[in-house]
Enzyme design. Structure first.
Site, short mmCIF file in Angstrom:
data_model
loop_
_atom_site.label_atom_id
_atom_site.label_comp_id
_atom_site.label_asym_id
_atom_site.label_seq_id
_atom_site.Cartn_x
_atom_site.Cartn_y
_atom_site.Cartn_z
N TYR A 162 1.03 -1.55 0.08
CA TYR A 162 0.01 -0.25 -0.22
C TYR A 162 0.68 1.34 0.43
O TYR A 162 0.51 2.28 -1.05
CB TYR A 162 -1.57 0.02 1.20
N LYS A 166 1.02 3.60 -2.80
CA LYS A 166 0.93 5.24 -2.39
C LYS A 166 1.72 6.51 -2.58
O LYS A 166 1.11 7.61 -2.93
CB LYS A 166 -0.39 5.58 -0.64
N1 LIG Z 1 -9.59 6.63 6.23
C1 LIG Z 1 -8.66 6.98 5.70
O1 LIG Z 1 -8.03 7.28 7.26
C2 LIG Z 1 -6.80 6.22 5.14
C3 LIG Z 1 -6.22 7.13 5.62
C4 LIG Z 1 -4.87 7.14 3.69
C5 LIG Z 1 -5.81 6.38 2.73
N2 LIG Z 1 -7.10 6.90 2.42
C6 LIG Z 1 -7.33 6.37 0.85
O2 LIG Z 1 -8.59 7.35 0.73
C7 LIG Z 1 -9.20 6.25 0.15
C8 LIG Z 1 -10.73 6.24 0.03
O3 LIG Z 1 -10.49 5.33 1.63
P1 LIG Z 1 -11.90 5.39 2.20
O4 LIG Z 1 -11.01 5.15 3.84
O5 LIG Z 1 -12.51 6.35 1.88
O6 LIG Z 1 -12.80 4.10 2.10
P2 LIG Z 1 -13.56 3.02 1.73
O7 LIG Z 1 -13.64 1.26 1.29
O8 LIG Z 1 -15.14 3.78 2.33
O9 LIG Z 1 -13.86 4.00 0.27
C9 LIG Z 1 -13.35 3.42 -0.68
C10 LIG Z 1 -13.86 2.72 -2.03
O10 LIG Z 1 -13.29 2.66 -3.48
C11 LIG Z 1 -14.14 1.48 -3.81
N3 LIG Z 1 -12.74 0.93 -4.84
C12 LIG Z 1 -12.17 0.26 -4.51
N4 LIG Z 1 -11.29 -0.11 -5.50
C13 LIG Z 1 -11.80 0.47 -6.71
C14 LIG Z 1 -11.75 0.04 -8.34
N5 LIG Z 1 -10.52 -1.15 -8.38
N6 LIG Z 1 -12.09 0.97 -8.86
C15 LIG Z 1 -13.15 1.58 -8.51
N7 LIG Z 1 -13.40 1.99 -7.38
C16 LIG Z 1 -12.96 1.28 -6.21
C17 LIG Z 1 -14.08 0.49 -3.47
O11 LIG Z 1 -16.15 -0.03 -3.27
C18 LIG Z 1 -14.72 1.47 -1.41
O12 LIG Z 1 -16.40 2.00 -2.55
C19 LIG Z 1 -8.11 5.60 -0.19
O13 LIG Z 1 -7.55 5.47 -1.18
C20 LIG Z 1 -7.73 5.01 1.09
O14 LIG Z 1 -6.84 4.18 0.61
C21 LIG Z 1 -7.93 6.92 3.24
#
Ligand SMILES: NC(=O)c1ccc[n+]([C@@H]2O[C@H](COP(=O)([O-])OP(=O)(O)OC[C@H]3O[C@@H](n4cnc5c(N)ncnc54)[C@H](O)[C@@H]3O)[C@@H](O)[C@H]2O)c1
Length: 303
Positions: A162, A166
């Site tokens: 990851y 990233k």
């Molecule tokens: N939540 C956090 O604290 C956090 C921290 C660092 C980074 N992020 C990043 O933020 C982004 C959103 O995360 P979140 O926490 O809202 O997660 P989440 O799981 O709630 O939402 C992510 C969405 O992406 C969709 N998805 C996954 N693979 C996909 C693909 N190949 N094509 C299209 N859609 C796809 C999933 O179905 C899901 O609905 C991600 O990239 C995650 O890595 C989140």
């Protein structure tokens, strides 16, 4: 509301829930037309609920907004951008947000864990952006956000795949910021922290509830707004805190002649001292003093 997106077409990937959904709803409230992408995958990237994107699009339409749903994987970025163009005729903003986790110690990580992570986060971000790029260049307007992670910036236990994907996105964003500037395409990265089904795997339930995605969304909207002018920057945000992160370089040391590892060791403290750090803003900044000392000049640009 002075920050508006009327007549702007915004693509948010992974917008079926969590951060992406929150961004999409706020864009819609501020007048944007939305392409809601989500393939509805599980937290580890398999299977899924294909109606997720449609439900968010329906919610926007029910509130009087404009939205279409798309359930392609970001690996097929061209289909996502094509859907936005078919529905609304242009694309102004891309928020690369889709993602999932395959946390595992490096010793136990499989090639599949590695490849899937690179494929969806890095290649997916590339494909969506690559498909939007010619449209943005042609209209001399574009705003792009890549969603990176503190795990990428600082590293994290069990997240080598990851983190690599990233931080790859940050390199992509920084280069696109340089290439896009002359066509008014601005590209920035955010490392969010928010309660979602992803963080629910590592944080207690009450913390997940407190860290609302709504604390991150204003940053995404500001960075992609019409009058905002900064590009190639990296921000961290979550739980009401917003900051900018940047690379620093120690002042370092110069050697007048070729040197041995022992001579290097003797000056190690000086080399690694951050008493007078330099904020490197472009690749040209890293060579200060070197050409003069070597009696030559060079530029790190493609020949
Ligand atoms: N939540 C956090 O604290 C956090 C921290 C660092 C980074 N992020 C990043 O933020 C982004 C959103 O995360 P979140 O926490 O809202 O997660 P989440 O799981 O709630 O939402 C992510 C969405 O992406 C969709 N998805 C996954 N693979 C996909 C693909 N190949 N094509 C299209 N859609 C796809 C999933 O179905 C899901 O609905 C991600 O990239 C995650 O890595 C989140």
């Amino acid at each position: 509301m002075s920050i508006r997106f009327d007549d702007r077409v915004v693509v948010v990937t992974g917008a079926g829930q969590g951060l992406g959904r929150c961004h999409a709803l706020e864009y819609a409230r501020r007048g944007a037309k939305l392409l809601i992408n989500d393939l509805g995958g599980s937290t580890t990237g398999e299977g899924g609920d294909g109606d997720l994107a449609q439900r968010v699009a329906d919610e926007i339409i029910a509130a009087g907004g404009h939205a279409v749903a798309n359930r392609d994987s970001v690996e097929h970025g061209e289909r996502i951008i094509e859907a936005a163009i078919d529905a609304f005729g242009r694309v102004d903003v891309v928020v690369n947000n889709a993602g999932f986790l395959r946390d595992r110690s490096f010793a136990k990580m499989t090639d599949e864990d590695w490849n899937l992570m690179i494929q969806v986060h890095l290649v997916g971000g590339y494909r969506v952006t690559r498909a939007a790029w010619p449209h943005m260049r042609e209209q001399s307007y574009g705003r792009i956000v890549f969603t990176t992670s503190a795990a990428g910036i600082y590293g994290n236990m069990g997240q080598a795949n990851y983190a690599a994907a990233k931080l790859g996105l940050v390199g992509l964003a920084q280069s696109l910021a340089i290439e896009g500037r002359s066509r008014n395409i601005l590209v920035n990265s955010i490392a969010p922290l928010a309660g979602s089904r992803l963080t629910a795997t590592v944080l207690p339930a009450e913390v997940v509830e407190t860290l609302k995605p709504e604390y991150v969304t204003p940053l995404v909207l500001l960075l992609t707004s019409e009058t905002h002018d900064e590009s190639g920057r990296l921000y961290e945000a979550g739980g009401g805190w917003v900051s900018q992160s940047r690379w620093q370089q120690s002042e370092g040391a110069y050697f007048d002649q070729l040197f041995s590892p022992e001579q290097l060791q003797a000056r190690w403290a000086e080399i690694c001292s951050f008493e007078h750090p330099r904020h490197v803003q472009s690749i040209g900044d890293i060579r200060t003093g070197v050409p003069e000392r070597l009696g030559t000049d060079f530029a790190l640009t493609p020949q």
